[in-house]
Design a protein around this motif. Structure first.
Motif, PDB file in Angstrom:
ATOM      1  N   PRO A 161      32.401  16.085 -31.274  1.00  0.00           N
ATOM      2  CA  PRO A 161      31.798  16.050 -32.610  1.00  0.00           C
ATOM      3  C   PRO A 161      31.211  14.674 -32.956  1.00  0.00           C
ATOM      4  CG  PRO A 161      33.948  17.083 -32.704  1.00  0.00           C
ATOM      5  CD  PRO A 161      33.794  16.517 -31.332  1.00  0.00           C
ATOM      6  N   MET A 162      31.869  13.616 -32.490  1.00  0.00           N
ATOM      7  CA  MET A 162      31.357  12.274 -32.744  1.00  0.00           C
ATOM      8  C   MET A 162      30.003  12.082 -32.071  1.00  0.00           C
ATOM      9  SD  MET A 162      33.171   8.591 -32.028  1.00  0.00           S
ATOM     10  CE  MET A 162      34.608   9.009 -32.974  1.00  0.00           C
ATOM     11  N   LEU A 163      29.863  12.566 -30.854  1.00  0.00           N
ATOM     12  CA  LEU A 163      28.581  12.491 -30.151  1.00  0.00           C
ATOM     13  C   LEU A 163      27.504  13.286 -30.886  1.00  0.00           C
ATOM     14  CD1 LEU A 163      29.614  12.853 -26.401  1.00  0.00           C
ATOM     15  CD2 LEU A 163      28.504  10.890 -27.461  1.00  0.00           C
ATOM     16  N   ALA A 164      27.875  14.448 -31.383  1.00  0.00           N
ATOM     17  CA  ALA A 164      26.897  15.291 -32.074  1.00  0.00           C
ATOM     18  C   ALA A 164      26.402  14.632 -33.359  1.00  0.00           C
ATOM     19  CB  ALA A 164      27.509  16.666 -32.378  1.00  0.00           C
ATOM     20  N   VAL A 165      27.312  14.121 -34.150  1.00  0.00           N
ATOM     21  CA  VAL A 165      26.915  13.488 -35.420  1.00  0.00           C
ATOM     22  C   VAL A 165      26.153  12.198 -35.161  1.00  0.00           C
ATOM     23  CG1 VAL A 165      27.797  12.397 -37.517  1.00  0.00           C
ATOM     24  CG2 VAL A 165      28.757  14.564 -36.741  1.00  0.00           C
ATOM     25  N   ALA A 166      26.622  11.380 -34.245  1.00  0.00           N
ATOM     26  CA  ALA A 166      25.939  10.118 -33.943  1.00  0.00           C
ATOM     27  C   ALA A 166      24.556  10.379 -33.355  1.00  0.00           C
ATOM     28  CB  ALA A 166      26.775   9.281 -32.988  1.00  0.00           C
ATOM     29  N   GLY A 167      24.434  11.403 -32.527  1.00  0.00           N
ATOM     30  CA  GLY A 167      23.126  11.756 -31.978  1.00  0.00           C
ATOM     31  C   GLY A 167      22.166  12.215 -33.057  1.00  0.00           C
ATOM     32  N   TRP A 168      22.676  12.993 -34.011  1.00  0.00           N
ATOM     33  CA  TRP A 168      21.834  13.461 -35.115  1.00  0.00           C
ATOM     34  C   TRP A 168      21.368  12.290 -35.977  1.00  0.00           C
ATOM     35  CZ3 TRP A 168      22.714  13.417 -40.460  1.00  0.00           C
ATOM     36  CH2 TRP A 168      21.787  14.140 -41.209  1.00  0.00           C
ATOM     37  N   VAL A 169      22.281  11.377 -36.309  1.00  0.00           N
ATOM     38  CA  VAL A 169      21.922  10.209 -37.120  1.00  0.00           C
ATOM     39  C   VAL A 169      20.900   9.350 -36.376  1.00  0.00           C
ATOM     40  CG1 VAL A 169      22.794   8.044 -38.105  1.00  0.00           C
ATOM     41  CG2 VAL A 169      24.053  10.169 -38.450  1.00  0.00           C
ATOM     42  N   HIS A 170      21.113   9.134 -35.096  1.00  0.00           N
ATOM     43  CA  HIS A 170      20.181   8.329 -34.310  1.00  0.00           C
ATOM     44  C   HIS A 170      18.798   8.986 -34.261  1.00  0.00           C
ATOM     45  CE1 HIS A 170      19.250   5.096 -31.589  1.00  0.00           C
ATOM     46  NE2 HIS A 170      18.687   5.959 -30.775  1.00  0.00           N
ATOM     47  N   TRP A 171      18.754  10.291 -34.126  1.00  0.00           N
ATOM     48  CA  TRP A 171      17.490  11.031 -34.114  1.00  0.00           C
ATOM     49  C   TRP A 171      16.759  10.879 -35.446  1.00  0.00           C
ATOM     50  CZ3 TRP A 171      16.465  15.814 -36.734  1.00  0.00           C
ATOM     51  CH2 TRP A 171      15.260  16.412 -36.372  1.00  0.00           C
ATOM     52  N   LYS A 172      17.512  10.979 -36.563  1.00  0.00           N
ATOM     53  CA  LYS A 172      16.910  10.829 -37.892  1.00  0.00           C
ATOM     54  C   LYS A 172      16.369   9.405 -38.092  1.00  0.00           C
ATOM     55  CE  LYS A 172      17.094  13.617 -40.876  1.00  0.00           C
ATOM     56  NZ  LYS A 172      16.090  14.572 -41.308  1.00  0.00           N
ATOM     57  N   VAL A 173      17.114   8.414 -37.629  1.00  0.00           N
ATOM     58  CA  VAL A 173      16.654   7.028 -37.769  1.00  0.00           C
ATOM     59  C   VAL A 173      15.393   6.803 -36.943  1.00  0.00           C
ATOM     60  CG1 VAL A 173      17.237   4.631 -37.209  1.00  0.00           C
ATOM     61  CG2 VAL A 173      18.904   6.081 -38.360  1.00  0.00           C
ATOM     62  N   ARG A 174      15.359   7.321 -35.718  1.00  0.00           N
ATOM     63  CA  ARG A 174      14.152   7.173 -34.884  1.00  0.00           C
ATOM     64  C   ARG A 174      12.953   7.826 -35.538  1.00  0.00           C
ATOM     65  NH1 ARG A 174      16.049   9.297 -29.454  1.00  0.00           N
ATOM     66  NH2 ARG A 174      14.576  10.847 -30.127  1.00  0.00           N
ATOM     67  N   ASN A 175      13.133   9.015 -36.110  1.00  0.00           N
ATOM     68  CA  ASN A 175      12.030   9.688 -36.793  1.00  0.00           C
ATOM     69  C   ASN A 175      11.585   8.904 -38.024  1.00  0.00           C
ATOM     70  OD1 ASN A 175      11.862  11.748 -34.959  1.00  0.00           O
ATOM     71  ND2 ASN A 175      13.124  13.151 -36.141  1.00  0.00           N
ATOM     72  N   SER A 176      12.519   8.319 -38.754  1.00  0.00           N
ATOM     73  CA  SER A 176      12.169   7.519 -39.919  1.00  0.00           C
ATOM     74  C   SER A 176      11.392   6.269 -39.514  1.00  0.00           C
ATOM     75  CB  SER A 176      13.419   7.118 -40.695  1.00  0.00           C
ATOM     76  OG  SER A 176      14.018   8.252 -41.266  1.00  0.00           O
ATOM     77  N   LEU A 177      11.770   5.653 -38.406  1.00  0.00           N
ATOM     78  CA  LEU A 177      11.029   4.489 -37.922  1.00  0.00           C
ATOM     79  C   LEU A 177       9.610   4.871 -37.510  1.00  0.00           C
ATOM     80  CD1 LEU A 177      13.803   2.670 -35.876  1.00  0.00           C
ATOM     81  CD2 LEU A 177      12.784   1.934 -38.030  1.00  0.00           C
ATOM     82  N   LYS A 178       9.453   6.054 -36.916  1.00  0.00           N
ATOM     83  CA  LYS A 178       8.113   6.526 -36.562  1.00  0.00           C
ATOM     84  C   LYS A 178       7.268   6.753 -37.814  1.00  0.00           C
ATOM     85  CE  LYS A 178       9.410   8.868 -32.301  1.00  0.00           C
ATOM     86  NZ  LYS A 178       9.598  10.182 -31.664  1.00  0.00           N
TER      87      LYS A 178
END
Length: 99
Positions: free
Chosen positions: A64-81
């Motif tokens: 679950p930690m990997l899933a949540v951290a991966g989702w947050v990282h994906w959202k941050v990358r999209n926000s930076l784009k």
């Protein structure tokens, strides 16, 4: 703060009230700096989750930690784009016309 829209980014950058490229770049950097704690935290939790997943008992928390951290990282990358694309569109717009 993780779900930025181009309209929000453009409004935040132009809120400076000037067309000076240095000021606009500093506003863009301010937005990027606001996302850095989430980016670094998500990377740390990805590493910790990966280490926990090595054992069966640790996998109960690690997956679950990997899933949540991966989702947050994906959202941050999209926000930076979105920030970069909005800034490029704003910087390439003619000075007399709003973006």
């Amino acid at each position: 703060m993780l779900n930025l829209t181009p309209e929000y980014v453009t409004g935040f950058i132009t809120q400076a009230g000037t067309g000076n490229p240095v000021v606009l770049e500093s506003r863009r950097q301010e937005l990027v700096q606001r996302l850095q704690p989430a980016r670094i935290g998500s990377l740390a939790f990805l590493v910790i989750g990966g280490i926990l997943t090595v054992t069966i008992i640790g996998a109960i928390l690690g997956i679950p930690m990997l899933a949540v951290a991966g989702w947050v990282h994906w959202k941050v990358r999209n926000s930076l784009k979105v920030i970069d694309e909005s800034y490029r569109a704003l910087a390439s717009a003619p000075a007399g016309r709003p973006a």
